[in-house]
Every structure is written in C-alpha cells, then in structure tokens.
Write a protein that holds these residues in place. Sequence first.
Motif, PDB file in Angstrom:
ATOM      1  N   ALA A   1      -0.104   9.387  -0.775  1.00 62.58           N
ATOM      2  CA  ALA A   1      -0.071   7.940  -0.956  1.00 62.58           C
ATOM      3  C   ALA A   1      -1.486   7.373  -0.879  1.00 62.58           C
ATOM      4  O   ALA A   1      -2.352   7.903  -0.185  1.00 62.58           O
ATOM      5  CB  ALA A   1       0.809   7.305   0.114  1.00 62.58           C
TER       6      ALA A   1
ATOM      7  N   THR B   1      -4.361   5.109   0.386  1.00 61.20           N
ATOM      8  CA  THR B   1      -4.683   4.401   1.623  1.00 61.20           C
ATOM      9  C   THR B   1      -5.378   3.097   1.270  1.00 61.20           C
ATOM     10  O   THR B   1      -6.309   3.076   0.469  1.00 61.20           O
ATOM     11  CB  THR B   1      -5.600   5.244   2.516  1.00 61.20           C
ATOM     12  OG1 THR B   1      -4.953   6.478   2.820  1.00 61.20           O
ATOM     13  CG2 THR B   1      -5.922   4.516   3.806  1.00 61.20           C
TER      14      THR B   1
ATOM     15  N   LYS C   1      -1.164  -0.209   8.327  1.00 60.92           N
ATOM     16  CA  LYS C   1      -0.047   0.534   8.914  1.00 60.92           C
ATOM     17  C   LYS C   1       1.205  -0.336   8.845  1.00 60.92           C
ATOM     18  O   LYS C   1       1.373  -1.235   9.677  1.00 60.92           O
ATOM     19  CB  LYS C   1      -0.351   0.895  10.364  1.00 60.92           C
ATOM     20  CG  LYS C   1      -1.603   1.729  10.570  1.00 60.92           C
ATOM     21  CD  LYS C   1      -1.838   1.951  12.052  1.00 60.92           C
ATOM     22  CE  LYS C   1      -3.125   2.715  12.305  1.00 60.92           C
ATOM     23  NZ  LYS C   1      -3.366   2.888  13.771  1.00 60.92           N
ATOM     24  N   PRO C   2       2.092  -0.119   7.879  1.00 63.46           N
ATOM     25  CA  PRO C   2       3.290  -0.957   7.756  1.00 63.46           C
ATOM     26  C   PRO C   2       4.142  -0.955   9.017  1.00 63.46           C
ATOM     27  O   PRO C   2       4.813  -1.945   9.321  1.00 63.46           O
ATOM     28  CB  PRO C   2       4.036  -0.328   6.579  1.00 63.46           C
ATOM     29  CG  PRO C   2       3.000   0.404   5.808  1.00 63.46           C
ATOM     30  CD  PRO C   2       2.010   0.888   6.815  1.00 63.46           C
ATOM     31  N   THR C   3       4.115   0.139   9.774  1.00 59.33           N
ATOM     32  CA  THR C   3       4.943   0.232  10.979  1.00 59.33           C
ATOM     33  C   THR C   3       4.306  -0.438  12.196  1.00 59.33           C
ATOM     34  O   THR C   3       4.949  -0.569  13.230  1.00 59.33           O
ATOM     35  CB  THR C   3       5.213   1.714  11.323  1.00 59.33           C
ATOM     36  OG1 THR C   3       3.957   2.390  11.483  1.00 59.33           O
ATOM     37  CG2 THR C   3       6.017   2.382  10.210  1.00 59.33           C
TER      38      THR C   3
ATOM     39  N   ARG D   1       2.313  -3.555  11.935  1.00 54.52           N
ATOM     40  CA  ARG D   1       1.664  -4.637  11.198  1.00 54.52           C
ATOM     41  C   ARG D   1       1.064  -5.663  12.153  1.00 54.52           C
ATOM     42  O   ARG D   1       1.669  -6.031  13.161  1.00 54.52           O
ATOM     43  CB  ARG D   1       2.671  -5.314  10.267  1.00 54.52           C
ATOM     44  CG  ARG D   1       2.020  -6.229   9.232  1.00 54.52           C
ATOM     45  CD  ARG D   1       3.060  -6.796   8.293  1.00 54.52           C
ATOM     46  NE  ARG D   1       3.935  -7.719   8.974  1.00 54.52           N
ATOM     47  CZ  ARG D   1       3.625  -8.982   9.251  1.00 54.52           C
ATOM     48  NH1 ARG D   1       2.434  -9.438   8.919  1.00 54.52           N
ATOM     49  NH2 ARG D   1       4.485  -9.764   9.846  1.00 54.52           N
TER      50      ARG D   1
ATOM     51  N   GLU E   1       5.502  -4.336  -4.465  1.00 52.47           N
ATOM     52  CA  GLU E   1       4.787  -3.127  -4.065  1.00 52.47           C
ATOM     53  C   GLU E   1       5.478  -2.490  -2.860  1.00 52.47           C
ATOM     54  O   GLU E   1       5.853  -3.161  -1.908  1.00 52.47           O
ATOM     55  CB  GLU E   1       3.336  -3.456  -3.700  1.00 52.47           C
ATOM     56  CG  GLU E   1       2.475  -3.888  -4.871  1.00 52.47           C
ATOM     57  CD  GLU E   1       2.089  -2.729  -5.764  1.00 52.47           C
ATOM     58  OE1 GLU E   1       2.002  -1.596  -5.248  1.00 52.47           O
ATOM     59  OE2 GLU E   1       1.890  -2.955  -6.970  1.00 52.47           O
ATOM     60  N   GLU E   2       5.629  -1.191  -2.910  1.00 51.45           N
ATOM     61  CA  GLU E   2       6.300  -0.468  -1.839  1.00 51.45           C
ATOM     62  C   GLU E   2       5.451  -0.457  -0.576  1.00 51.45           C
ATOM     63  O   GLU E   2       4.242  -0.252  -0.620  1.00 51.45           O
ATOM     64  CB  GLU E   2       6.579   0.972  -2.282  1.00 51.45           C
ATOM     65  CG  GLU E   2       7.409   1.764  -1.290  1.00 51.45           C
ATOM     66  CD  GLU E   2       7.712   3.164  -1.784  1.00 51.45           C
ATOM     67  OE1 GLU E   2       8.235   3.965  -0.990  1.00 51.45           O
ATOM     68  OE2 GLU E   2       7.415   3.465  -2.962  1.00 51.45           O
ATOM     69  N   GLY E   3       6.089  -0.714   0.563  1.00 53.45           N
ATOM     70  CA  GLY E   3       5.427  -0.615   1.856  1.00 53.45           C
ATOM     71  C   GLY E   3       4.813  -1.902   2.368  1.00 53.45           C
ATOM     72  O   GLY E   3       4.377  -1.949   3.524  1.00 53.45           O
ATOM     73  N   VAL E   4       4.740  -2.934   1.536  1.00 57.91           N
ATOM     74  CA  VAL E   4       4.107  -4.183   1.985  1.00 57.91           C
ATOM     75  C   VAL E   4       5.084  -5.357   2.002  1.00 57.91           C
ATOM     76  O   VAL E   4       4.684  -6.495   2.223  1.00 57.91           O
ATOM     77  CB  VAL E   4       2.892  -4.544   1.091  1.00 57.91           C
ATOM     78  CG1 VAL E   4       1.837  -3.472   1.176  1.00 57.91           C
ATOM     79  CG2 VAL E   4       3.320  -4.779  -0.352  1.00 57.91           C
ATOM     80  N   GLU E   5       6.367  -5.054   1.772  1.00 60.18           N
ATOM     81  CA  GLU E   5       7.355  -6.133   1.648  1.00 60.18           C
ATOM     82  C   GLU E   5       7.369  -7.048   2.868  1.00 60.18           C
ATOM     83  O   GLU E   5       7.339  -8.281   2.745  1.00 60.18           O
ATOM     84  CB  GLU E   5       8.764  -5.545   1.430  1.00 60.18           C
ATOM     85  CG  GLU E   5       8.907  -4.719   0.174  1.00 60.18           C
ATOM     86  CD  GLU E   5       8.605  -3.241   0.405  1.00 60.18           C
ATOM     87  OE1 GLU E   5       7.956  -2.928   1.438  1.00 60.18           O
ATOM     88  OE2 GLU E   5       8.997  -2.419  -0.434  1.00 60.18           O
TER      89      GLU E   5
END
Length: 366
Positions: free
Chosen positions: A3, A5, A43-45, A47, A334-338
């Motif tokens: 992915a 970065t 880091k989506p987890t 945030r 975009e995936e991961g930033v929702e």
Amino acid sequence: MSATTTSAPFSRAVVRAMQRLYPKVLADNSWDNTGLLLEAPFKPTARLSNTVLLTIDLTRAVADEAIALNSSIIIAYHPIIFRGLKSLTLANTQQQTLLRLASHGISVYSPHTAVDAAPGGLGDWLADIVTGSVTSPQEEEITSALPTPTPATNPEDPFLDAPKRPTLHHQRSSYRLQKPALSTSPLKHTRRSIKPQSPELETHKGAGMGRVVTFSSPQPLSKLLDLIGRGLNNPKGFAVAIPQTKTISELNISSVGICAGSGASLLADQDVDLWFTGEVSHHEALAAIEQGKAVVSLFHSNSERGFLEDVLRWQLEEVVGEEWGKMREEQRGEEGVEEALEDEEVRIEVSKVDRDPYGIVVLKEE
C-alpha cells in the motif's frame, strides 16, 4: 503490491494552506530550510484530531503539548531541521523530538523567512505595531503567581537603590484573545521592502525581506516605544540603545528599519533613524548608535511570537477550512480515509508553552 504510505489528509490540507499564504519561493532559500520538514505516516487506526498547533520554536515541551492536543501537524516558524542530517538518533534532543512526533503521526511544517517576506506577514505586522496601525488585544483575566511589580520612583532609571530580589518574567507565549481591530488613528507613513522579491509573484505583490517605514512627520522615540510595548502585549521590558550624547526624550524618529529575528545584516546599509528588530550583537549596536541611530531589540523570537496569535491563527482558520473542504471532496471514496474525511472540524491552536529562551529578571523591593 504494498500500500502507498501517505500523510494524513488533514495535514496535507494544512500544507496546501501554508503554501497558498506563504509560498516557499518567498523564503531566502540561499540558506533557509522551509517547507514540510517531517511528514508523518497516516494511521487510520490511530487517527489524530484536525488540530494545527502554531509555535515559533519546536521544543520538547511543545512536542508534549502537540501530543496532548492530539494534533495532526505543527507549524513551527523556525526550522527544527536546519542543516543536513547524517543520522536520526535518540541521543540528540531535537532528533528525539522529531522521532517522537513521527511515532505519534504528527507532521511538522516550517515557513520561516517566507513569512518574513510576504505582504501582510511578519515584516508588515511589526510595521503595523510601530505605526499604531493595529491595536493591542484586550487581555483576558489571567491569574499569575508572580507578584505585581513595584513602580520605579524614576521611570527612566532602570536601577533603583532599594534592596531587591529577582523574579524571572517571560513574554506570554500567546494572547488567547479576539482578533485585534484596526486602530482609528495610525501614524501617517509610507513603507517599502528593503529587499524586494524578484521576480515578483502575481499572488503576493509587494513581498520582500525587511521593511522601511517613513513617517510623514518625525515622531518622538518615546511615543514609538509606547506603541511597541502595547503592540507586544506589554512585556516587562526590552532593550533600547541610543547615542551616548542623547536621551530618549531628545530623539525624534523619521524612519524605521524593521526586520524580525536577527536583523542587523539587513538593516546595516539602510539610512534610517531607528532599527526595530529582535536581536543585534554588542558591536552591531555600538556601530548603529555611533552613526546616530537608535536600536530596539526585543529578544529574537519575541519579535515573531505575537504574529502567531495576531495574524497567522486567523489566516489559517479561513484558508485551512477552504483547503480541507477541497481535500474532502478530492479524497472522497479513497480507501482507508473514510472516517478522517467525515470530520469537518478545523482547530488552530497557538502554543501555550512556546517562549523565548531568555526572560527578563525584574528586581523587586524586599
């Protein structure tokens, strides 16, 4: 395939806002180091909040503050990375700060001399202060553990004979107040850049390093010192040098050379009556007063710090809001930033712990 970065979407919006307001091309890139100095991975987890922390110097205490605020990005006026690094280790305190911030996902952007040169930037803010073109904000009620100073019997004599004990005072790191309003009676003057930007930017006409203010009629130095004190939120004191055959009350000022930070190299060739800057050396001050000039030296970063609350905070509230709105549209889907894009809030905070390394010891009667 791994992915990609990237940094947090909000941090990228803040960087775009800063580059709109203070393009890197305005900086003195012959020696300065401006721009995004630390780009922390998103880091989506874990945030962070949509909070920008403004500071002049990025110290360990300011890093602690940013972490406590859950900030996404720090705008540090002075670059924490100035020369090339061959390593990043915990043994060096500044590198340790950078590594800590990166581990928390906090990025760092430094605009430095781009802010000095921009129209409406630091140079013009200092020019506004010495011409009375803005009023000092009204202070909030702030409870202090420090005792109230005892007035001197002779205000022009900084040394009193009574027994004294020292108390260290630092200029406040931020006002935490409403935006200052324009004064109704600024001193009539013209102003120009000492070193105009070349080539001139269409979006930033009038940019350049330093300012020279020329008054329509000479002004008493005592009046200008009062304007400077009020414009800087009434510090406990600042250094003033005058020709040895003169007193403050005898000096009238027709022109002022202005430079934030360490200004002597920019001001030395200017035919002005007063240098208004943050820092000059002993020998530079001696040379100036031997030429009949006066010098006001505020301590280096005290010539810069009030700008964060008076100007930059308010600029960023508007422009970051605009850029964050654009970013949310661009990144939608975009995936991961929702989750990050759902947050509309924008917070601009000014550091409460940032301060010049020097304070003023005020001697008090026992």
